[in-house]
Design a protein around this motif. Structure first.
Motif, short mmCIF file in Angstrom:
data_model
loop_
_atom_site.label_atom_id
_atom_site.label_comp_id
_atom_site.label_asym_id
_atom_site.label_seq_id
_atom_site.Cartn_x
_atom_site.Cartn_y
_atom_site.Cartn_z
N TYR A 119 -51.31 25.82 -38.58
CA TYR A 119 -50.39 25.45 -39.64
C TYR A 119 -50.88 25.87 -41.01
O TYR A 119 -52.09 25.85 -41.29
CB TYR A 119 -50.17 23.93 -39.65
CG TYR A 119 -49.27 23.44 -38.55
CD1 TYR A 119 -47.89 23.49 -38.70
CD2 TYR A 119 -49.81 22.94 -37.36
CE1 TYR A 119 -47.05 23.04 -37.68
CE2 TYR A 119 -48.98 22.49 -36.34
CZ TYR A 119 -47.60 22.54 -36.51
OH TYR A 119 -46.78 22.11 -35.50
N PHE A 120 -49.92 26.23 -41.87
CA PHE A 120 -50.21 26.32 -43.29
C PHE A 120 -50.11 24.91 -43.85
O PHE A 120 -49.03 24.31 -43.86
CB PHE A 120 -49.19 27.25 -43.98
CG PHE A 120 -49.41 27.35 -45.46
CD1 PHE A 120 -50.47 28.08 -45.97
CD2 PHE A 120 -48.57 26.69 -46.34
CE1 PHE A 120 -50.69 28.16 -47.33
CE2 PHE A 120 -48.79 26.75 -47.72
CZ PHE A 120 -49.84 27.49 -48.20
N ASN A 121 -51.25 24.36 -44.30
CA ASN A 121 -51.32 22.93 -44.57
C ASN A 121 -52.17 22.66 -45.82
O ASN A 121 -53.26 22.11 -45.73
CB ASN A 121 -51.92 22.22 -43.34
CG ASN A 121 -51.91 20.72 -43.47
OD1 ASN A 121 -51.13 20.16 -44.23
ND2 ASN A 121 -52.79 20.06 -42.73
N PRO A 122 -51.66 23.04 -47.02
CA PRO A 122 -52.47 22.87 -48.25
C PRO A 122 -52.42 21.44 -48.77
O PRO A 122 -51.41 20.75 -48.62
CB PRO A 122 -51.78 23.82 -49.23
CG PRO A 122 -50.34 23.79 -48.80
CD PRO A 122 -50.35 23.65 -47.29
N SER A 123 -53.51 21.01 -49.39
CA SER A 123 -53.51 19.70 -50.07
C SER A 123 -52.80 19.79 -51.40
O SER A 123 -52.07 18.89 -51.80
CB SER A 123 -54.95 19.23 -50.29
OG SER A 123 -55.60 19.06 -49.05
N SER A 124 -53.02 20.90 -52.12
CA SER A 124 -52.31 21.19 -53.38
C SER A 124 -52.41 22.68 -53.59
O SER A 124 -53.27 23.36 -53.02
CB SER A 124 -52.95 20.44 -54.55
OG SER A 124 -54.21 21.01 -54.87
N VAL A 125 -51.54 23.21 -54.44
CA VAL A 125 -51.57 24.64 -54.72
C VAL A 125 -52.92 25.04 -55.30
O VAL A 125 -53.59 25.96 -54.82
CB VAL A 125 -50.42 25.06 -55.66
CG1 VAL A 125 -50.59 26.51 -56.12
CG2 VAL A 125 -49.06 24.86 -54.99
N ASP A 126 -53.35 24.34 -56.33
CA ASP A 126 -54.57 24.75 -57.04
C ASP A 126 -55.81 24.68 -56.15
O ASP A 126 -56.65 25.58 -56.16
CB ASP A 126 -54.78 23.91 -58.30
CG ASP A 126 -53.76 24.24 -59.39
OD1 ASP A 126 -53.09 25.29 -59.27
OD2 ASP A 126 -53.65 23.46 -60.34
N SER A 127 -55.95 23.59 -55.39
CA SER A 127 -57.15 23.44 -54.55
C SER A 127 -57.14 24.47 -53.42
O SER A 127 -58.18 25.06 -53.11
CB SER A 127 -57.26 22.02 -54.00
OG SER A 127 -56.18 21.72 -53.12
N TRP A 128 -55.97 24.70 -52.83
CA TRP A 128 -55.90 25.68 -51.74
C TRP A 128 -56.23 27.08 -52.25
O TRP A 128 -57.02 27.80 -51.62
CB TRP A 128 -54.52 25.67 -51.09
CG TRP A 128 -54.45 26.51 -49.84
CD1 TRP A 128 -54.67 26.09 -48.56
CD2 TRP A 128 -54.15 27.91 -49.76
NE1 TRP A 128 -54.53 27.16 -47.68
CE2 TRP A 128 -54.22 28.27 -48.40
CE3 TRP A 128 -53.84 28.88 -50.70
CZ2 TRP A 128 -53.98 29.58 -47.96
CZ3 TRP A 128 -53.61 30.19 -50.27
CH2 TRP A 128 -53.67 30.52 -48.92
N VAL A 129 -55.63 27.46 -53.37
CA VAL A 129 -55.88 28.80 -53.91
C VAL A 129 -57.36 28.97 -54.27
O VAL A 129 -57.97 30.01 -53.95
CB VAL A 129 -54.98 29.07 -55.14
CG1 VAL A 129 -55.40 30.37 -55.85
CG2 VAL A 129 -53.51 29.15 -54.72
N SER A 130 -57.94 27.98 -54.90
CA SER A 130 -59.35 28.06 -55.28
C SER A 130 -60.24 28.26 -54.05
O SER A 130 -61.11 29.14 -54.03
CB SER A 130 -59.77 26.80 -56.03
OG SER A 130 -61.14 26.83 -56.33
N ASN A 131 -60.02 27.45 -53.02
CA ASN A 131 -60.81 27.58 -51.79
C ASN A 131 -60.56 28.91 -51.09
O ASN A 131 -61.49 29.55 -50.58
CB ASN A 131 -60.46 26.44 -50.82
CG ASN A 131 -60.98 25.09 -51.28
OD1 ASN A 131 -61.94 25.02 -52.03
ND2 ASN A 131 -60.34 24.03 -50.84
N ALA A 132 -59.29 29.33 -51.05
CA ALA A 132 -58.94 30.58 -50.35
C ALA A 132 -59.54 31.79 -51.04
O ALA A 132 -60.09 32.68 -50.38
CB ALA A 132 -57.43 30.71 -50.24
N VAL A 133 -59.44 31.83 -52.37
CA VAL A 133 -60.01 32.96 -53.10
C VAL A 133 -61.51 33.05 -52.83
O VAL A 133 -62.05 34.13 -52.56
CB VAL A 133 -59.73 32.82 -54.61
CG1 VAL A 133 -60.60 33.80 -55.42
CG2 VAL A 133 -58.26 33.05 -54.91
N SER A 134 -62.20 31.92 -52.89
CA SER A 134 -63.65 31.91 -52.70
C SER A 134 -64.05 32.33 -51.28
O SER A 134 -64.87 33.24 -51.09
CB SER A 134 -64.19 30.51 -53.01
OG SER A 134 -65.57 30.44 -52.75
#
Length: 303
Positions: A119-134
């Protein structure tokens, strides 16, 4: 008097150019793409025939934001779920050194993980993007990769959240010089299409290829049905490079045996063959990659 006419013509041309869409309608292309590594059957990059006259993309399947043991979602912290015994960083470097027309990407998501839906299951846009980029930057640099593909097929977030997360991820990775291209891999399902069409509406300008899963249509699809499906998806992803596709696992759609390459020839004659992709090298290994050879032959013939 003549000068004024020239100026009027010049400014009229400039105005027409201003009105033109930023995306020209894609024409024929020699892009060939193939997913690899999801089935752990020992397939190697070097097993797959690569024709020099095409732009060839391997797409590693998959990187998933789940834990590798007792899989659970991680809010954008990606781990590798492809066959790392055979598809290693050194193998990526070797195939790219041997064939200058080869690029290698990774695909995010896929259908399942550990026997359950991914599943695509983010907690929030900002936290998901930050983790994904890293996490993805680390993997992409470790493997010397060139791009990413988005293949989420199950969602626990609304279309706008998906669009913002994926759009910001691609934008950041491109702006940081981590990737040079991106693609999406939707198929004809209402929930799937609602998410990818929202992404396309807001961020289509930064998505380079649409790997539309035409093999998700019914088995026994005819050439005429396929042409209709293709036309529909060109409308859904307007101005996108819509690649045509088939599967070598016998799953469905218009198969090579039933006229896939006839459809390709028709599209090419119309200037609409933006490329071909295959699911997957793992399945094609047993038949000697005969349809990969045929696909690249069509793409490599001058337009």
């Amino acid at each position: 008097m003549e000068l004024s006419k020239i100026l009027v013509s010049f400014f009229g041309l400039q105005f027409l150019l201003f009105l033109s869409p930023s995306h020209a309608v894609p024409g024929n292309s020699n892009t060939f793409r193939e997913y690899i590594g999801a089935e752990f059957n020992g397939v190697k990059f070097s097993d797959v025939p690569i024709r020099s006259g095409v732009e060839f993309h391997f797409i590693l399947s998959f990187a998933i934001d789940y834990t590798t043991s007792s899989p659970a979602p991680t809010n954008g912290q990606f781990n590798i779920f492809w066959d790392t015994d055979n598809l290693t960083p050194s193998a990526v470097s070797a195939i790219k050194d041997q064939h200058t027309n080869v690029k290698v990407a990774l695909s995010l998501g896929g259908d399942s993980v550990g026997g359950s839906s991914a599943y695509f299951n983010p907690s929030s846009v900002d936290s998901w993007v930050s983790n994904a980029v890293s996490s993805l930057t680390d993997i992409i640099k470790q493997y010397n990769l060139d791009g990413i593909d988005i293949d989420y097929e199950h969602f626990q977030a609304d279309p706008d959240t998906f669009a913002e997360c994926i759009g910001k991820l691609i934008t950041t990775l491109k702006n940081n010089g981590v990737i040079s291209f991106s693609s999406i891999a939707p198929f004809d399902d209402d929930e799937v299409q609602s998410h990818y069409k929202a992404l396309w509406k807001s961020y289509g300008h930064i998505i380079d290829y649409v790997n539309f899963q035409f093999y998700a249509y019914d088995e026994g699809t005819t050439v005429s049905q396929f042409m209709d499906y293709f036309s529909t998806q060109r409308s859904n992803y307007e101005a996108g490079k819509i690649l045509v596709s088939f599967a070598t696992d016998g799953s469905g759609g218009l198969s090579p045996e039933n006229g896939f390459f006839t459809a390709c020839s028709i599209l090419k004659s119309k200037g609409e063959l933006a490329g071909i992709f295959v699911w997957s090298a793992d399945d094609s290994k047993s038949n000697g990659f005969k349809y990969e050879k045929q696909s690249q032959a069509i793409l490599g013939i001058p337009h």
